[in-house]
Design an enzyme around this catalytic site. Structure first.
Site, short mmCIF file in Angstrom:
data_model
loop_
_atom_site.label_atom_id
_atom_site.label_comp_id
_atom_site.label_asym_id
_atom_site.label_seq_id
_atom_site.Cartn_x
_atom_site.Cartn_y
_atom_site.Cartn_z
N ALA A 134 -75.28 27.41 78.68
CA ALA A 134 -75.94 26.26 79.30
C ALA A 134 -76.04 25.14 78.28
O ALA A 134 -75.48 25.21 77.18
CB ALA A 134 -77.31 26.66 79.81
N SER A 135 -76.77 24.08 78.64
CA SER A 135 -76.82 22.89 77.79
C SER A 135 -77.56 23.12 76.49
O SER A 135 -77.25 22.49 75.48
CB SER A 135 -77.47 21.74 78.56
OG SER A 135 -78.76 22.11 79.00
N GLN B 283 -76.82 29.68 74.74
CA GLN B 283 -75.96 30.62 75.43
C GLN B 283 -76.42 32.04 75.14
O GLN B 283 -77.17 32.28 74.19
CB GLN B 283 -74.50 30.44 75.04
CG GLN B 283 -74.14 30.78 73.62
CD GLN B 283 -72.68 30.43 73.31
OE1 GLN B 283 -72.15 29.43 73.81
NE2 GLN B 283 -72.03 31.24 72.48
N ASP C 271 -88.29 27.67 86.88
CA ASP C 271 -86.89 27.46 87.23
C ASP C 271 -86.39 28.67 88.00
O ASP C 271 -85.48 29.38 87.57
CB ASP C 271 -86.07 27.25 85.95
CG ASP C 271 -84.70 26.63 86.24
OD1 ASP C 271 -84.50 26.11 87.34
OD2 ASP C 271 -83.84 26.68 85.35
#
Length: 507
Positions: free
Chosen positions: A131-132, A135, A285
């Site tokens: 991901a941004s 990882q 999330d």
């Protein structure tokens, strides 16, 4: 000056990217740099198909990790962007190409001070997700436990800091260009985004969030939170036990595994409700990629970088609003929001009551399974612009997660509604927290707090008397005597009021 020039150049680059994706309408609607937007649209005449939100999501993806995160963050603001754009941004996928495993190993060894081979008997070369911000690699510890190792991207802090400076500059620019946006608190929004991202970039905080959430569900096996391996966790590395299961929205796989979808949704509803209302601490999330169903039908969760909190007072406000909606008492619903400070003083209450009726009345008469409470909440937020209500940032994350939960519910079984499954829990919680016994408990707590303050009040009065007597203002003996007598009268009055209040509460 240099910062402004750098920000303007970056803004020009961003605008060009938005223009390429035919997504400048969003910036134009906010009134930011309209001349630049018109010029770029003139030189980028091609129009692309798709909804405005889809075009914006495509542009943000190209702009990089900070903008993907910003888009996901803004997806909670349907009142600012509109429901359609917000829903499109909520679909932004935080996926990036992984960085090389040798870099991951160097980060681990630098953070934990030991060779990877000492810490782990096995360490996968390929990242299982990237991901941004970080990882994840699968590994096996030297003790033989299967774990997931999350590693922060190299130099990610510097990249986000650069873009955060730009976001603050844009927020201030939007206020100067459009003062009407002050109600939306753009600078506060960026600050909230900064806090969220900063917490995500310290994996020790994510570990602490996972630990707190696990503690809250210690006696509830239907919700599984991975155990944190603190010896293999640092600021840039997080190691947890590995969870396995079927993604929560994979209907066919769940049916093939023999799971009862209504039971799965009932457990999901219960865990969501307990996090929000019972604990005031919830996974922020909860998209299907972070939620799994294990072989026993329990719900497992991963990725605790974004967490939401609702204090006791906010939960009580939500409970009072819920009671007012269920009773169709729109004036009470409006008054609760006024008392909570949501509606500015002096605004016409009758008009707001009418607006609330227009939003809520259409849902009555429908089966509970057909009601979207996330959409209801979105419509209530949309009233904020007309009535200049202050946006409540602590509720926007809740709204986003309600929309995610409803989406999963409808994928698994369109006939079911996750909130109808949670109705018994809601009714019980409201009865326990807003009924007469609960209000009596609140009164006793207030009384206890008042009694605790009385000795300090008396002490402060005595100190003030001595200081007045010794410095500057001289008190005659009779005045000093009168003041001491006043202290005794005040103390007696306070205790009398306390006793009367206690009597009223008990009888």
């Amino acid at each position: 000056m240099r910062r402004s020039l750098r920000s303007f150049y970056r803004l020009f680059t961003i605008a060009r990217t938005l223009a390429r994706h035919d997504a400048l309408a969003f910036v134009e609607d906010l009134g930011i740099a309209p001349g630049l937007c018109r010029t770029l649209r003139f030189f980028s005449p091609r129009r692309k198909s798709g909804r405005p939100g889809q075009k914006l999501a495509s542009a943000l993806t190209e702009l990089g990790p900070s903008f993907v995160k910003l888009g996901q963050f803004l997806s909670t603001r349907a009142d600012l962007l509109g429901e359609e754009v917000a829903l499109d941004l909520a679909e932004l996928q935080d996926h990036l190409p992984p960085f090389p495993s040798d870099q991951a190993r160097r980060v681990i060894e630098r953070e934990l001070g030991q060779p990877v081979a000492t810490l782990f008997s096995e360490f996968s070369e390929e990242a299982v997700s990237a991901a941004s911000i970080a990882q994840v690699h699968f590994a096996v510890t030297s003790e033989g436990e299967e774990v997931a190792v999350k590693i922060l991207r190299p130099q990610i802090e510097r990249a986000f800091r650069r873009d955060l400076d730009l976001f603050y500059w844009l927020a201030n620019l939007s206020l100067r260009a459009q003062p009407r946006l002050a109600r939306l608190k753009p600078v506060d929004l960026v600050r909230l985004f900064e806090e969220q991202v900063t917490m995500e970039m310290d994996l020790r905080l994510e570990a602490a969030a996972a630990s707190e959430l696990a503690e809250n569900f210690e006696h509830d096996p239907t919700y599984v939170v991975p155990h944190v391996d603190w010896e293999r966790t640092a600021r840039r590395v997080l190691t947890t036990t590995r969870l396995s299961g079927i993604p929560l929205d994979d209907r066919e796989a769940l049916l093939a595994a023999g799971h009862d979808l209504e039971e799965v949704l009932t457990r999901a509803a219960a865990t969501f409700f307990n996090q929000v209302f019972r604990d005031g601490f919830f996974h922020g999330d909860q998209h299907p990629g972070n939620m799994f169903v294990d072989s026993d039908g329990n719900i497992g969760a991963v990725d605790f970088g974004i967490m939401g909190r609702l204090d006791h007072e906010t939960r009580m406000v939500l409970a009072d609003m819920l009671l007012a909606v269920l009773a169709k008492d729109y004036r009470r619903l409006a008054q609760v929001q006024v008392d909570a400070g949501f509606l500015p003083a002096g605004r016409p209450l009758d008009s707001y009551v009418q607006a609330l009726r227009s939003v809520c009345e259409p849902i009555f008469g429908k089966p509970l399974a057909e009601i979207s409470f996330a959409n209801l909440l979105t419509q209530l937020f949309q009233l904020t612009e007309s009535f200049e209500l202050e946006v409540q940032p602590q509720l926007t994350l809740l709204q986003k997660n309600m929309m995610m939960a409803e989406g999963v519910s409808r994928v698994l079984d369109p006939r079911l509604n996750i909130w109808s499954l949670a109705e018994p829990l809601i009714a019980d919680w409201v009865a326990r927290n807003r009924g007469a016994p609960a209000r009596a408990r609140e009164g006793l707590q207030t009384l206890e707090a008042t009694l605790r303050r009385i000795p300090r009040i008396v002490e402060n009065l005595e100190r003030a008397t001595k200081e007045l007597a010794n410095d500057g203002l001289r008190l005659a003996p009779q005045d000093s005597h009168r003041m001491r007598w006043s202290e005794k009268v005040a103390l007696a009055a306070a205790f009398t009021a306390a006793i009367l209040a206690l009597f009223a509460l008990l009888y």
